[in-house]
Design a protein around this motif. Structure first.
Motif, PDB file in Angstrom:
ATOM      1  N   HIS A  64       0.791  -1.218   0.000  1.00  0.00           N
ATOM      2  CA  HIS A  64       0.000   0.000   0.000  1.00  0.00           C
ATOM      3  C   HIS A  64       0.822   1.267   0.000  1.00  0.00           C
ATOM      4  O   HIS A  64       0.481   2.233  -0.641  1.00  0.00           O
ATOM      5  N   TYR A  67       1.420   3.596  -2.935  1.00  0.00           N
ATOM      6  CA  TYR A  67       0.345   4.385  -3.535  1.00  0.00           C
ATOM      7  C   TYR A  67      -0.243   5.395  -2.565  1.00  0.00           C
ATOM      8  O   TYR A  67      -1.177   6.089  -2.893  1.00  0.00           O
ATOM      9  N   ASP A  68       0.298   5.427  -1.344  1.00  0.00           N
ATOM     10  CA  ASP A  68      -0.240   6.349  -0.350  1.00  0.00           C
ATOM     11  C   ASP A  68      -0.043   7.791  -0.782  1.00  0.00           C
ATOM     12  O   ASP A  68       0.963   8.122  -1.412  1.00  0.00           O
ATOM     13  N   VAL A  69      -1.009   8.611  -0.447  1.00  0.00           N
ATOM     14  CA  VAL A  69      -0.825  10.045  -0.591  1.00  0.00           C
ATOM     15  C   VAL A  69      -0.728  10.562   0.842  1.00  0.00           C
ATOM     16  O   VAL A  69      -1.739  10.688   1.526  1.00  0.00           O
ATOM     17  N   ASP A  75      -2.866  14.513  -4.614  1.00  0.00           N
ATOM     18  CA  ASP A  75      -3.030  13.451  -5.592  1.00  0.00           C
ATOM     19  C   ASP A  75      -2.429  13.875  -6.930  1.00  0.00           C
ATOM     20  O   ASP A  75      -2.305  15.064  -7.221  1.00  0.00           O
ATOM     21  N   CYS A  94      -6.888  10.850  -7.211  1.00  0.00           N
ATOM     22  CA  CYS A  94      -6.330   9.555  -7.560  1.00  0.00           C
ATOM     23  C   CYS A  94      -4.819   9.681  -7.399  1.00  0.00           C
ATOM     24  O   CYS A  94      -4.251  10.652  -7.893  1.00  0.00           O
ATOM     25  N   SER A  96      -5.534   8.473  -4.193  1.00  0.00           N
ATOM     26  CA  SER A  96      -6.022   8.317  -2.813  1.00  0.00           C
ATOM     27  C   SER A  96      -7.475   7.863  -2.747  1.00  0.00           C
ATOM     28  O   SER A  96      -7.879   7.218  -1.801  1.00  0.00           O
ATOM     29  N   ARG A  98      -9.774   9.981  -2.304  1.00  0.00           N
ATOM     30  CA  ARG A  98     -10.452  10.968  -1.457  1.00  0.00           C
ATOM     31  C   ARG A  98     -11.483  11.749  -2.261  1.00  0.00           C
ATOM     32  O   ARG A  98     -11.208  12.133  -3.398  1.00  0.00           O
ATOM     33  N   HIS A 507     -12.291   2.481  -2.632  1.00  0.00           N
ATOM     34  CA  HIS A 507     -12.879   3.631  -1.944  1.00  0.00           C
ATOM     35  C   HIS A 507     -14.380   3.635  -2.187  1.00  0.00           C
ATOM     36  O   HIS A 507     -14.871   3.023  -3.133  1.00  0.00           O
TER      37      HIS A 507
END
Ligand code: RUQ
Ligand code: CUA
Ligand code: CA
Length: 647
Positions: A64, A67-69, A75, A94, A96, A98, A507
């Protein structure tokens, strides 16, 4: 393991499962969901039990961290997504996932005052009595304006399937600035901007928007022909991207669904699942083949210019005849119907500009249509439209939508299989030509569950970067904490940069998104502060902050500047028609004020330097504290004025 097997042993092209779905099978789907693997999601079954149930295990969790923000970081892409029957559009970050913004479009949104302020009501449209014409909508497809084959970030368009409208969203503010209703259309589903002009090569940007109509209706739909479905029809519409006026419409045989446009501007197309003109679903799936209908844009516009048009009902929009009978001669035809198996869904343009891929839905196939051959047919040099299909690989059950990575691979959502399948377009073409060794299916990955749209980063442009694929799933079932009968939807991000697809994360998406585009962050240039001068009704100074009375019409002109409005009270009389215009004089980024009036259904915000207005009848006497609803200042709670309605 054979070339077409995945690591879990699931054969991606098991021929026994690759039959067209018949009416009986579909009836099973509609009922218990027991047929065709729907139980994979139909039962509330933890993902971990899927292996025990003989189904493929979920992909191993990816690393993970990569790819974490992290907090404070941004993003690298915007996902601009439809919101389905919520009537709105959303923006996610993207990778994230969010949620960054919800843009009210065809719905009413008290947070910003959409459908409440006079300005938004003028965009949505009102009836003679002042009521909103519509306060419902159903958004499915969002697409952006193009320049030189890629997004220019200027505009985005979204369809309203419910009330046959097209809305335009400004790329600098992510607010709607225009909405157009399509005449004589029901079920406006597919929408796509053109990418360049078909005739004038110097116009290498979007100037037209195309819109398909899914439901055939009497033309005009004024009570005639109710029981003569053979007389119903569907119109393909072309709007001017700038003025948003409908330029022309083209009547076709059968219906339309999704829309795609070619990079050279010459062709637009729509998949057709109801060439039968069926009224009931079993009629709509009675034929083994439907079609993808192509529109020759230059020829249609020449016909419009030459006046070879009719009009329908009250509409003044010129309509050309794109039906088969009128277009039998390829050399003059406006339309070309390419046969596609069966009830196809989704048509997507490959980023190299060569192909449209049309998914079979009830056929386990994706049809690759060569656009050069379609143009050849229009030149009278191809024997029949079906000859434009140059590949038709078996990809899995329930193929719906296809994205591309720019490396020659296609990624198709398999609704019934709950999988994404990665396949090679060139290998599919070779296989179609007879190369039995061609390795078409390259990989599959489970998604959770029943994916509809899937799309890649920048995949609808000439600059696909092959990094991310987002799967928009129609069922989430066990993926999130249960919250009662309505489950949220899942969006799943997949890393497609390597040979194997890697599921990165889930998400949530509030019901119910359909399509989206993934746009590189550097393309979007937004502004955070308006200019007072953009608003003709702006209240520009303390001197302009006045109350004007004209008979029973009262105009209160207000300013906001933290932590106060420019007037501490305003007196009106019961029965007055009151307009409040509010200009936000704060210039600080993010310093938005709200304005709510208790018991009067007034609630809206003004962003820095923005002006909005509301009008209502002061029918309730008393004291009404107009207060700031949007947290702005340490004295936010104290930011209020009195509306005094004298009885
Ligand atoms: S549709 S799940 Cu409204 Cu775009 Cu295909
Ligand atoms: Cu102004 Cu809160
Ligand atoms: Ca059909």
């Amino acid at each position: 393991m054979s070339g077409n097997e995945t690591k879990d042993g699931y054969s991606a092209i098991d021929p026994s499962r690759r039959k067209f779905l018949g009416t009986t099978a579909m009836a099973g789907l509609a009922g218990t969901g027991a047929a065709l693997g729907l139980t994979a999601c139909g039962a509330s079954q933890p993902a971990g039990d899927k292996a025990a149930a003989g189904l493929a295990p979920a992909a191993a969790p990816a690393e993970h961290g990569a790819y974490d923000v992290p907090p404070g970081k941004l993003d690298s892409y915007y996902i601009i997504s439809s919101g389905g029957h919520s009537g709105e559009v959303r923006i996610y970050g993207c990778p994230s996932g969010r949620t960054i913004k919800r843009i009210p479009v065809f719905n009413i949104d008290p947070m910003v005052g959409w459908g409440i302020t006079n300005e938004s009501r003028a965009i949505i449209g009102t009836r003679p009595d002042g009521q909103l014409k519509y306060w419902t909508g159903d958004t499915h497809h969002v697409h952006g304006s193009y320049k030189d084959g890629t997004y220019d970030g200027k505009h985005f368009w979204v369809n309203d399937k419910l009330n046959a409208r097209v809305a335009r969203i400004r790329g600098d503010t992510f607010e709607v600035d225009k909405i157009t209703e399509l005449p004589n259309v029901q079920g406006h589903h597919g929408i796509f901007p053109d990418k360049r002009d078909p005739v004038d090569a110097s116009v290498n940007h979007t100037t037209r928007i195309f819109a398909g109509a899914e439901f055939h209706i009497p033309l005009p739909n004024d009570g005639r022909d109710e029981n003569s479905p053979d007389k119903y029809g569907c119109l393909f519409s072309c709007l001017d991207a700038e003025s948003m006026e409908v330029r022309w419409q083209c009547r076709i045989d059968g219906n339309m669904d999704l829309v795609a446009t070619s990079y050279d501007g010459k062709l637009a197309a729509s998949n057709q699942y109801n060439t039968e003109n069926g009224i009931h679903y079993e009629d709509m799936m009675s034929a083994e083949q439907d079609a993808c209908v192509f529109f020759n844009i230059a020829r249609i516009e020449a016909a419009v210019a030459a006046g070879k048009t009719t009009t329908i009902g009250d509409s003044k929009v010129p309509v050309v005849d794109g039906r088969k009978e009128a277009n039998a001669d390829p050399k003059t035809a406006l339309t070309c119907y390419v046969p596609i198996p069966k009830n196809p869904h989704g048509v997507n343009a490959s980023p190299d500009g060569k192909y449209f891929v049309c998914s079979g839905k009830l056929s386990p196939t994706c049809s690759v249509i060569d656009l050069a051959l379609v143009n050849k047919w229009f030149d009278g040099e191809l024997a029949k439209p079906r000859d434009a299909v140059i590949a038709e690989p078996n990809v899995g059950l329930g193929p719906l939508h296809t994205g591309f990575d720019g490396r020659g691979n296609a990624y198709t959502t398999l609704f019934l299989d709950s999988k994404i399948v990665k396949w090679s377009v060139d290998a599919a073409i070779a296989q179609f030509k007879g190369d039995a060794k061609a390795k078409v299916i390259l990989d599959t990955v489970d998604v959770h569950y029943q994916p509809g749209h899937g799309y890649t980063s920048m995949g609808e442009t000439k600059e696909p970067d092959g990094k991310f694929y987002n799967s928009g799933n129609k069922f989430s079932k066990d993926r999130f904490l249960p919250v009662g009968p309505l489950h949220v939807e899942t969006e799943q991000l997949i890393d497609i940069s390597g040979d194997k697809m890697k599921l990165i994360h889930d998400h949530t998406a509030y019901p119910e998104p359909h399509d989206a585009i993934i746009v590189r962050a550097d393309i979007i240039k937004t502004r955070q502060i308006y200019d007072l001068n953009e608003f003709p009704n702006a209240v520009k100074s303390k001197e302009e902050s006045t109350i004007e009375r004209n008979g029973n019409k009262v105009h209160i002109r207000l300013m906001s500047q933290a932590p106060a409005y420019s007037m501490r009270e305003f007196n009106v009389k019961k029965g007055d028609i009151v307009t409040i215009t509010l200009t936000n004089h704060d210039k600080v980024e993010d310093l938005t004020h709200g304005f709510g009036i208790p018991k009067y259904n007034i609630n809206f915000i003004v962003n820095p330097q923005e002006t909005k207005s509301v009008t209502f009848v002061a029918d309730k006497p008393g004291i009404f504290w107009c207060y700031c609803t949007h947290f702005c200042h340490a004295l936010h709670l104290e930011m209020r004025s009195r509306l005094i309605v004298e009885g």
